[in-house]
Design a protein around this motif. Structure first.
Motif, PDB file in Angstrom:
ATOM      1  N   ASP A   6      35.912  45.078  34.514  1.00 30.96           N
ATOM      2  CA  ASP A   6      37.049  44.423  35.160  1.00 30.96           C
ATOM      3  C   ASP A   6      37.358  43.071  34.536  1.00 30.96           C
ATOM      4  O   ASP A   6      36.475  42.355  34.075  1.00 30.96           O
ATOM      5  CB  ASP A   6      36.757  44.192  36.641  1.00 30.96           C
ATOM      6  N   ALA A   7      38.641  42.712  34.585  1.00 35.05           N
ATOM      7  CA  ALA A   7      39.059  41.366  34.223  1.00 35.05           C
ATOM      8  C   ALA A   7      38.640  40.432  35.354  1.00 35.05           C
ATOM      9  O   ALA A   7      38.782  40.760  36.531  1.00 35.05           O
ATOM     10  CB  ALA A   7      40.563  41.326  34.020  1.00 35.05           C
ATOM     11  N   ILE A   8      38.094  39.278  35.000  1.00 37.16           N
ATOM     12  CA  ILE A   8      37.594  38.328  35.991  1.00 37.16           C
ATOM     13  C   ILE A   8      38.525  37.143  36.150  1.00 37.16           C
ATOM     14  O   ILE A   8      38.902  36.777  37.262  1.00 37.16           O
ATOM     15  CB  ILE A   8      36.189  37.826  35.589  1.00 37.16           C
ATOM     16  N   LYS A  21      41.817  42.170  41.479  1.00 43.01           N
ATOM     17  CA  LYS A  21      40.923  43.273  41.122  1.00 43.01           C
ATOM     18  C   LYS A  21      41.638  44.451  40.466  1.00 43.01           C
ATOM     19  O   LYS A  21      41.094  45.071  39.573  1.00 43.01           O
ATOM     20  CB  LYS A  21      40.196  43.741  42.382  1.00 43.01           C
ATOM     21  N   GLU A  24      45.022  45.322  35.166  1.00 40.79           N
ATOM     22  CA  GLU A  24      44.467  45.914  33.951  1.00 40.79           C
ATOM     23  C   GLU A  24      45.192  45.358  32.726  1.00 40.79           C
ATOM     24  O   GLU A  24      46.191  45.909  32.263  1.00 40.79           O
ATOM     25  CB  GLU A  24      44.593  47.436  33.984  1.00 40.79           C
ATOM     26  N   LEU A  84      40.856  35.212  28.180  1.00 38.01           N
ATOM     27  CA  LEU A  84      40.752  36.284  29.169  1.00 38.01           C
ATOM     28  C   LEU A  84      39.284  36.665  29.248  1.00 38.01           C
ATOM     29  O   LEU A  84      38.690  37.072  28.251  1.00 38.01           O
ATOM     30  CB  LEU A  84      41.588  37.501  28.758  1.00 38.01           C
ATOM     31  N   THR A  85      38.687  36.511  30.432  1.00 38.53           N
ATOM     32  CA  THR A  85      37.278  36.833  30.624  1.00 38.53           C
ATOM     33  C   THR A  85      37.154  38.132  31.409  1.00 38.53           C
ATOM     34  O   THR A  85      37.698  38.249  32.512  1.00 38.53           O
ATOM     35  CB  THR A  85      36.553  35.699  31.377  1.00 38.53           C
ATOM     36  N   CYS A  86      36.452  39.105  30.818  1.00 38.09           N
ATOM     37  CA  CYS A  86      36.151  40.376  31.480  1.00 38.09           C
ATOM     38  C   CYS A  86      34.649  40.433  31.715  1.00 38.09           C
ATOM     39  O   CYS A  86      33.908  39.554  31.281  1.00 38.09           O
ATOM     40  CB  CYS A  86      36.608  41.542  30.611  1.00 38.09           C
ATOM     41  N   SER A  90      35.050  38.682  26.240  1.00 42.54           N
ATOM     42  CA  SER A  90      36.133  37.717  26.404  1.00 42.54           C
ATOM     43  C   SER A  90      37.064  37.794  25.206  1.00 42.54           C
ATOM     44  O   SER A  90      36.642  38.143  24.103  1.00 42.54           O
ATOM     45  CB  SER A  90      35.577  36.288  26.512  1.00 42.54           C
TER      46      SER A  90
END
Length: 126
Positions: A6-8, A21, A24, A84-86, A90
């Motif tokens: 998931d992307a955080i 949540k 995407e 973008l942190t997943c 990242s």
């Protein structure tokens, strides 16, 4: 391809924004890509190659009273750091928030938007 999770969060110009949540994001690495073909009646075609800008699309973030001014400023500032942190990876770029972005008056959530790399180095993965 390995699942990244998931992307955080999305950090824009040093300010961290939570990502809903169900968001995407899509990473488009850019570079030389076939963007069009010209077809002919004999069944052949010519391909045309163009430079495609690296970008991340499908982003949405939570805007609060603490970060709304920073978000508005970032939307009008070119060439800023974006991360973008997943869960497992990242994506970093120097770029711009592109387009007119809707913000829900009731939920404080943005509509979908994208960021484009602007410095020629593309998107870096860590």
């Amino acid at each position: 391809m390995t699942a990244i999770g998931d992307a955080i969060s999305l950090t824009i110009n040093g300010v961290r924004y939570a990502i809903p949540k169900d968001t995407e994001p899509n990473v488009i690495k850019g570079g030389d890509k076939i963007t069009e073909t010209q077809e002919y009646g004999d069944g052949t075609a010519d391909s045309y190659v163009s430079k495609v800008i690296p970008k991340i699309t499908g982003l949405r973030v939570k805007i609060s009273k603490d970060n709304s001014d920073a978000f508005e400023q970032a939307c009008g500032t070119p060439d800023i750091p974006i991360i973008l942190t997943c869960v497992q990876k990242s994506y970093e770029l120097t770029g711009s928030v592109v387009g007119e972005i809707e913000i829900s008056a009731t939920r404080g959530m943005t509509g979908e938007f994208e960021v484009h790399a602007t410095d020629g180095t593309g998107i870096r993965e860590t």
